[in-house]
Structures are given as structure tokens and as C-alpha cells.
Design a protein around this motif. Structure first.
Motif, PDB file in Angstrom:
ATOM      1  N   TRP A 146      -5.962   9.560   0.491  1.00  0.00           N
ATOM      2  CA  TRP A 146      -5.447   8.357  -0.154  1.00  0.00           C
ATOM      3  C   TRP A 146      -6.165   8.003  -1.433  1.00  0.00           C
ATOM      4  O   TRP A 146      -5.691   7.218  -2.214  1.00  0.00           O
TER       5      TRP A 146
ATOM      6  N   CYS B 232      -0.338   5.871  -2.975  1.00  0.00           N
ATOM      7  CA  CYS B 232       0.347   4.621  -2.648  1.00  0.00           C
ATOM      8  C   CYS B 232       1.755   4.585  -3.245  1.00  0.00           C
ATOM      9  O   CYS B 232       2.686   4.068  -2.627  1.00  0.00           O
TER      10      CYS B 232
ATOM     11  N   HIS C 271      -2.944  -2.008  -8.387  1.00  0.00           N
ATOM     12  CA  HIS C 271      -3.474  -0.906  -7.583  1.00  0.00           C
ATOM     13  C   HIS C 271      -2.515   0.291  -7.632  1.00  0.00           C
ATOM     14  O   HIS C 271      -2.924   1.424  -7.872  1.00  0.00           O
TER      15      HIS C 271
ATOM     16  N   CYS D  24      -6.576   0.962  -0.674  1.00  0.00           N
ATOM     17  CA  CYS D  24      -5.290   1.486  -0.210  1.00  0.00           C
ATOM     18  C   CYS D  24      -4.859   0.841   1.112  1.00  0.00           C
ATOM     19  O   CYS D  24      -3.699   0.500   1.302  1.00  0.00           O
TER      20      CYS D  24
ATOM     21  N   CYS E  56      -2.563   4.617  -8.428  1.00  0.00           N
ATOM     22  CA  CYS E  56      -2.780   5.313  -7.158  1.00  0.00           C
ATOM     23  C   CYS E  56      -1.545   6.105  -6.727  1.00  0.00           C
ATOM     24  O   CYS E  56      -0.596   5.538  -6.181  1.00  0.00           O
TER      25      CYS E  56
END
Ligand SMILES: [Zn+2]
Lengths: 89, 201
Positions: B108, A44, A37, A11, A41
Motif C-alpha cells: 500500500w 489507494c 492522500h 492508507c 497514492c
């Protein structure tokens, strides 16, 4: 994520590349790594959306502030310089 | 006015079209005013910078050949006029923004949990919101350290290219990109704080 292999980004690495990603200025392979990614995610994705919105706000801000009206004297002076520069005197 | 229209206008002005003159003056007066207002912080300074810049632009107009370069050329003159002004005014503190400080708190790594940020997905459209939030936006930009502010103004408010910003500010391409990213993140963070406060109210 582990399953993405050794070239998977963390991240924090994605975080560093987000402006270039938004601007489309990443090299194709980096762009693909970011895209992969982000696909998996949620944080994100959410963060990217907030950054994208914030950048659009800055773009829209561009038309809010106005200067005082141009004085006729200054306009006259500018026009004089303009005529001289373009050989119209 | 989009990029192509700006170039067409510049071409008309360079070609001696006096009908384009007023439109050009109005356009750049406003652009430079805005840039210098956010760079110098004072309305009077910004008025002076935009006037001085235009005088210089027309004095030296015959040095410019390519209309594509007009905008960067004008802004380079404006940037220098701003620097002259700022020598006589209070400088914003110089400090560097670190990426770590600009990362929002929250989880996260777990896709289930949300970041501790505002709900940016359901905002009204940007044009409306920019007006609504203009005070917060202005403050967020004005509070950026100067080295980031100048890049954000050229890249995001004026929508110039990375190469143009680099030329105007005498920076490398990489420096422009790095500063832009940090500047954007800092603005995002301030607007996020603003939105979250607004959500609570
Ligand atoms: Zn992530």
C-alpha cells in the motif's frame, strides 16, 4: 506522506473513509484530506476505482430479478383496497 | 425510474389516480420481491412478502400524506414482513466484518507496486457486466451477514438515502454508514476474487 504534514492520512485511514468519499458525505476538510492522500497514492487510487465499480454493479443489479406475474385475483383485491383508501367505492 | 418519477408516481397514487395504480403495483412488487428475495433467500417467501406488503400498503394508504415518504414507508412494511418470514427460515450466521480482513493484500505504501487485486479499470460497462456477473453478484450479496445486507440493498440497489435506510431499519445514521462501508467492501472482495478467477481462465 511526511511532506504533507501532521494531518496527512495513512492508507488505512483513507480505506475507512472511502464509502463516504464516494457518496460525497464527508465533511469538506476530511474530503480534502482524502483527496490529497489519493493524489499521491497509486494503491489507494486503484482500490477506490475497484470499490466504485463494485458499487455501480450493485446499482445495476437492481433490475434483474423479476417476480411471477401478478394474479388477477390479487390485483382485484389490491384495487378494492385502493378504492376504499381513496374513497372511490 | 428515477427518484423524482417515483415521487410523482406516489403523488398520483395518493391522489386517487387509478391509471397510476398498475404502474405503482408493478414497480413496488418488483422492488419488494427483489429486496425480500435477497433477505429471505427463498423465491416463494419473496413472492409472499411482496404480496403481503402491497396488501398492507393499500389497507393503510390513508395513513400516508407525503409522497416523498412513500418509498421508505413501503420498505419499512416490507422489512417487517421479511422479519416475520425469517423467523421461520434459516438465519444466516451473524458475524461482524472487520476492516482489516477486507483490505486487499499487496503493497500500500509504495506507489510503484500494484495491489493484488483484479484489473477493475478496463471492465465493460456496469449494465452489461451486472448481467454477465449476475450470479456472482447475487451470491456476493446473499452471503453478506444480514445486518450488512439490508443496508446495502436499501442504499445501493434501491439507492435510498442514508436517512431513509436509518428510518427503515431503526438504525442510527452512523450505523448505516459503517455497515454500508463494510458491506460494500465485502462485496467488492468477492467480486474481485471472481474477476481474478475469470482473468486466469
Ligand atoms: Zn494510500
Amino acid at each position: 506522506m511526511e511532506s504533507q504534514g501532521h494531518d496527512a492520512l495513512a492508507c488505512s485511514e483513507v480505506f475507512e473513509l472511502l464509502s463516504d468519499y464516494l457518496d460525497g458525505s464527508l465533511a469538506p476538510e476530511d474530503c480534502e484530506r482524502v483527496r490529497r492522500h489519493i493524489h499521491d497514492c497509486a494503491p489507494c487510487v486503484e482500490f477506490l476505482e475497484s470499490l466504485r465499480q463494485s458499487v455501480s454493479l450493485c446499482r445495476e443489479y437492481g433490475s434483474i430479478e423479476r417476480p411471477a406475474p401478478l394474479s388477477p385475483d390479487v390485483r382485484e383485491r389490491l384495487m378494492e383496497l385502493y378504492r376504499r383508501a381513496t374513497h372511490q367505492e | 425510474m428515477d427518484r423524482q418519477q417515483e415521487i410523482d408516481l406516489a403523488r398520483a397514487v395518493l391522489g386517487g389516480d387509478t391509471a397510476a395504480f398498475d404502474q405503482f403495483v408493478e414497480l413496488y412488487r418488483t422492488k419488494i420481491f427483489q429486496y425480500s428475495y435477497l433477505m429471505c433467500g427463498q423465491r416463494e417467501d419473496a413472492e409472499e412478502v411482496s404480496q403481503d406488503t402491497l396488501l398492507k400498503v393499500f389497507e393503510n394508504l390513508n395513513q400516508l400524506r407525503e409522497p416523498e415518504r412513500m418509498k421508505a414507508w413501503v420498505f419499512r412494511i416490507a422489512k417487517n414482513a421479511c422479519l416475520m418470514k425469517r423467523r421461520r427460515s434459516i438465519f444466516a450466521p451473524k458475524y461482524e466484518l472487520s476492516l482489516e480482513d477486507l483490505m486487499p493484500p499487496g503493497e500500500w505504501h509504495d506507489g510503484e507496486r500494484r495491489l493484488e487485486i483484479a484489473d477493475w479499470k478496463n471492465l465493460p460497462d456496469a449494465e452489461y457486466l451486472a448481467r454477465e456477473m449476475s450470479g456472482a453478484l447475487r451470491k456476493a450479496i446473499a452471503e453478506l451477514p444480514e445486518i450488512y445486507r439490508s443496508v446495502v440493498l436499501l442504499r445501493d440497489l434501491e439507492e435510498m438515502t442514508t436517512e431513509e435506510a436509518a428510518e427503515i431499519l431503526d438504525l442510527s445514521i452512523d450505523a448505516v454508514k459503517t455497515r454500508l462501508h463494510r458491506g460494500r467492501l465485502a462485496i467488492r472482495k468477492k467480486l474481485d476474487d471472481y474477476l481474478r478467477t475469470a482473468e486466469r481462465v
